[in-house]
Write a protein that holds these residues in place. Structure first.
Motif, PDB file in Angstrom:
ATOM      1  N   ASN A   3       0.848  -1.120  -0.123  1.00  0.00           N
ATOM      2  CA  ASN A   3       0.007   0.153  -0.126  1.00  0.00           C
ATOM      3  C   ASN A   3       0.922   1.420   0.062  1.00  0.00           C
ATOM      4  O   ASN A   3       0.398   2.295  -0.445  1.00  0.00           O
ATOM      5  CB  ASN A   3      -0.988   0.140   1.186  1.00  0.00           C
ATOM      6  CG  ASN A   3      -2.198   0.962   1.229  1.00  0.00           C
ATOM      7  OD1 ASN A   3      -2.622   1.165   0.064  1.00  0.00           O
ATOM      8  ND2 ASN A   3      -2.319   1.742   2.147  1.00  0.00           N
ATOM      9  N   ILE A   4       2.065   1.223   0.601  1.00  0.00           N
ATOM     10  CA  ILE A   4       2.848   2.319   0.611  1.00  0.00           C
ATOM     11  C   ILE A   4       3.220   2.591  -0.879  1.00  0.00           C
ATOM     12  O   ILE A   4       3.405   3.690  -1.239  1.00  0.00           O
ATOM     13  CB  ILE A   4       4.029   2.106   1.655  1.00  0.00           C
ATOM     14  CG1 ILE A   4       3.916   2.270   3.139  1.00  0.00           C
ATOM     15  CG2 ILE A   4       5.156   3.065   1.232  1.00  0.00           C
ATOM     16  CD1 ILE A   4       5.019   1.557   3.729  1.00  0.00           C
ATOM     17  N   LYS A   5       3.743   1.727  -1.694  1.00  0.00           N
ATOM     18  CA  LYS A   5       3.857   1.730  -3.055  1.00  0.00           C
ATOM     19  C   LYS A   5       2.756   2.270  -3.769  1.00  0.00           C
ATOM     20  O   LYS A   5       2.765   3.202  -4.679  1.00  0.00           O
ATOM     21  CB  LYS A   5       4.324   0.551  -3.541  1.00  0.00           C
ATOM     22  CG  LYS A   5       5.528  -0.026  -3.076  1.00  0.00           C
ATOM     23  CD  LYS A   5       5.764  -1.291  -3.807  1.00  0.00           C
ATOM     24  CE  LYS A   5       7.307  -1.977  -3.138  1.00  0.00           C
ATOM     25  NZ  LYS A   5       7.435  -3.319  -3.562  1.00  0.00           N
ATOM     26  N   ASN A  58      -0.291   3.702  -2.562  1.00  0.00           N
ATOM     27  CA  ASN A  58      -0.848   5.115  -1.954  1.00  0.00           C
ATOM     28  C   ASN A  58       0.150   5.699  -1.040  1.00  0.00           C
ATOM     29  O   ASN A  58      -0.077   5.930   0.518  1.00  0.00           O
ATOM     30  CB  ASN A  58      -2.263   4.576  -1.319  1.00  0.00           C
ATOM     31  CG  ASN A  58      -3.142   4.069  -2.181  1.00  0.00           C
ATOM     32  OD1 ASN A  58      -3.904   4.750  -3.022  1.00  0.00           O
ATOM     33  ND2 ASN A  58      -3.304   2.751  -2.185  1.00  0.00           N
ATOM     34  N   ASN A  59       1.133   6.219  -1.279  1.00  0.00           N
ATOM     35  CA  ASN A  59       2.219   6.821  -0.415  1.00  0.00           C
ATOM     36  C   ASN A  59       1.677   7.826   0.418  1.00  0.00           C
ATOM     37  O   ASN A  59       2.267   7.854   1.693  1.00  0.00           O
ATOM     38  CB  ASN A  59       3.459   7.338  -1.451  1.00  0.00           C
ATOM     39  CG  ASN A  59       4.832   7.523  -0.522  1.00  0.00           C
ATOM     40  OD1 ASN A  59       4.851   8.502  -0.132  1.00  0.00           O
ATOM     41  ND2 ASN A  59       5.402   6.560  -0.530  1.00  0.00           N
ATOM     42  N   ASP A  93      -0.928   8.258   1.994  1.00  0.00           N
ATOM     43  CA  ASP A  93      -1.587   7.659   3.078  1.00  0.00           C
ATOM     44  C   ASP A  93      -0.783   7.886   4.602  1.00  0.00           C
ATOM     45  O   ASP A  93      -1.352   7.925   5.627  1.00  0.00           O
ATOM     46  CB  ASP A  93      -2.137   6.141   2.891  1.00  0.00           C
ATOM     47  CG  ASP A  93      -3.148   6.076   2.247  1.00  0.00           C
ATOM     48  OD1 ASP A  93      -3.732   6.973   1.372  1.00  0.00           O
ATOM     49  OD2 ASP A  93      -3.577   5.032   2.002  1.00  0.00           O
ATOM     50  N   TYR A  94       0.458   7.668   4.202  1.00  0.00           N
ATOM     51  CA  TYR A  94       1.530   7.544   5.477  1.00  0.00           C
ATOM     52  C   TYR A  94       2.357   8.571   5.895  1.00  0.00           C
ATOM     53  O   TYR A  94       2.885   9.398   4.823  1.00  0.00           O
ATOM     54  CB  TYR A  94       2.377   6.393   4.963  1.00  0.00           C
ATOM     55  CG  TYR A  94       1.757   4.997   4.831  1.00  0.00           C
ATOM     56  CD1 TYR A  94       1.697   4.143   5.703  1.00  0.00           C
ATOM     57  CD2 TYR A  94       1.214   4.476   3.778  1.00  0.00           C
ATOM     58  CE1 TYR A  94       0.906   2.936   5.833  1.00  0.00           C
ATOM     59  CE2 TYR A  94       0.369   3.723   3.352  1.00  0.00           C
ATOM     60  CZ  TYR A  94       0.303   2.508   4.374  1.00  0.00           C
ATOM     61  OH  TYR A  94      -0.423   1.322   4.205  1.00  0.00           O
ATOM     62  N   LYS A 143       5.988   5.206   7.380  1.00  0.00           N
ATOM     63  CA  LYS A 143       6.625   4.410   6.212  1.00  0.00           C
ATOM     64  C   LYS A 143       8.035   3.510   7.060  1.00  0.00           C
ATOM     65  O   LYS A 143       8.094   2.489   6.389  1.00  0.00           O
ATOM     66  CB  LYS A 143       7.232   5.363   5.245  1.00  0.00           C
ATOM     67  CG  LYS A 143       6.146   5.896   4.375  1.00  0.00           C
ATOM     68  CD  LYS A 143       6.403   7.064   3.584  1.00  0.00           C
ATOM     69  CE  LYS A 143       5.527   8.043   3.048  1.00  0.00           C
ATOM     70  NZ  LYS A 143       5.998   9.020   2.069  1.00  0.00           N
ATOM     71  N   ASN A 174       8.135  -0.621   7.096  1.00  0.00           N
ATOM     72  CA  ASN A 174       9.341  -1.292   6.167  1.00  0.00           C
ATOM     73  C   ASN A 174      10.143  -1.908   7.157  1.00  0.00           C
ATOM     74  O   ASN A 174      10.811  -2.755   6.748  1.00  0.00           O
ATOM     75  CB  ASN A 174       9.836  -0.168   5.170  1.00  0.00           C
ATOM     76  CG  ASN A 174       9.046   0.158   4.108  1.00  0.00           C
ATOM     77  OD1 ASN A 174       8.812  -1.050   3.269  1.00  0.00           O
ATOM     78  ND2 ASN A 174       8.592   1.320   4.009  1.00  0.00           N
TER      79      ASN A 174
END
Length: 303
Positions: free
Chosen positions: A57-59, A61-62, A64-65, A70, A74
């Motif tokens: 999801n970080i990839k 919808n970056n 969001d975080y 992050k 990770n």
């Protein structure tokens, strides 16, 4: 555009999940909100692999975080990512003209919480109305078990003859007993507002044919406390273990009630405290503070 359509679009824009549920005032109208209010939409994603879901999801919808979030998702161990309550929250997420907050929990942790109450932060959320977006038979089974357990405890705390509203307020209030956020960041009438705004949903959830309760057409409820005490082993394992650990006389209704209240106050105080700390790890101060301030402002703007 309908609220359900917005929720569906948001869910489709995130990685796949085993189950997805909406809840709270952004999904179900509460008494304290007007038609002009646009409260945050709350979701819970139930996934197979928590770390994998967030990394993906970080990839996707970056935005969001937070930066801290992050790094947290990770680099930290799975145990640290899950936190005390086994659920991670990402808040203040903008999508279309709405704001979202979503929790992510692994399926195994979700089922254990609902069936045993080892973690009540998750189980308590699903004792109030939710909107099902996606699920499966394992989730449905856990949800049914949790609802029956909540009804059992609510009946223990009620008088032998009561009414629907009183019973639903007791059940709804279980997850707020001892919650430290209720003292500064939540509407003190939250429980009553939830029940009044969703009474038909509570009826749908809890109008269950069980041997210890009788629902009458005049909205009265008759409870057989003797039956419940004779089948006290039907309580969730974590609650039952607590009652036995504090040497409760399980044939004494008043003693059982008093210790049930103690159980929730202790458990919810601890879990709510850790949730605040874990929220800072996943969202950072920049995302956490506006959310908290909005809650506090709502509390003190009540007339």
């Amino acid at each position: 555009m309908e609220k359900k359509d917005i929720v569906d679009q948001f869910v489709l824009s995130r990685p796949d999940a085993v189950g997805v549920y909406g809840y709270g005032s952004g999904v179900f109208k509460q008494e304290s909100y007007s038609d002009l209010d646009k409260p945050q939409i709350d979701l819970i994603f139930i996934v197979d692999d928590l770390r994998k879901w967030h990394v993906e999801n970080i990839k996707l919808n970056n935005g969001d975080y937070s930066i801290i979030g992050k790094i947290h998702f990770n680099l930290n161990s799975l145990k640290k990512i899950k936190g005390f309550n086994k659920i991670t929250y990402v808040s203040n997420v903008k999508f279309k003209d709405y704001k979202f907050k979503y929790g992510v929990v692994e399926l195994s942790d979700f089922i254990k919480s609902l069936k045993t109450w080892n973690n009540f932060f998750i189980a308590g959320r699903f004792q109030k109305p939710t909107m099902k977006i996606k699920g499966n038979y394992l989730i449905d089974n856990a949800l049914n078990s949790n609802i029956e357990s909540a009804l059992l405890v609510g009946c223990l705390l009620c008088d032998a003859e009561t009414d629907f509203i009183r019973l639903y307020e007791l059940i709804c209030g279980l997850s707020y007993l001892g919650d430290i956020r209720m003292s500064f960041a939540e509407n003190p009438n939250k429980v009553q507002n939830i029940v009044k705004g969703s009474i038909s949903n509570f009826v749908r959830m809890y109008l269950i044919d069980l041997p210890f309760i009788k629902f009458n057409t005049n909205c009265s409820v008759i409870i057989n406390h003797k039956y419940i005490l004779e089948h006290i082993d039907l309580l969730p394992l974590d609650l039952l273990s607590y009652l036995m650990d504090v040497k409760t006389d399980l044939s004494n209704l008043e003693e059982v009630r008093n210790n049930i209240y103690k159980y929730f106050r202790i458990k919810n105080r601890e879990e709510s405290f850790h949730q605040i700390l874990d929220g800072l790890k996943t969202n950072g101060v920049v995302k956490s503070v506006p959310y908290a301030l909005a809650k506090i402002n709502k509390r003190f703007s009540i007339k």
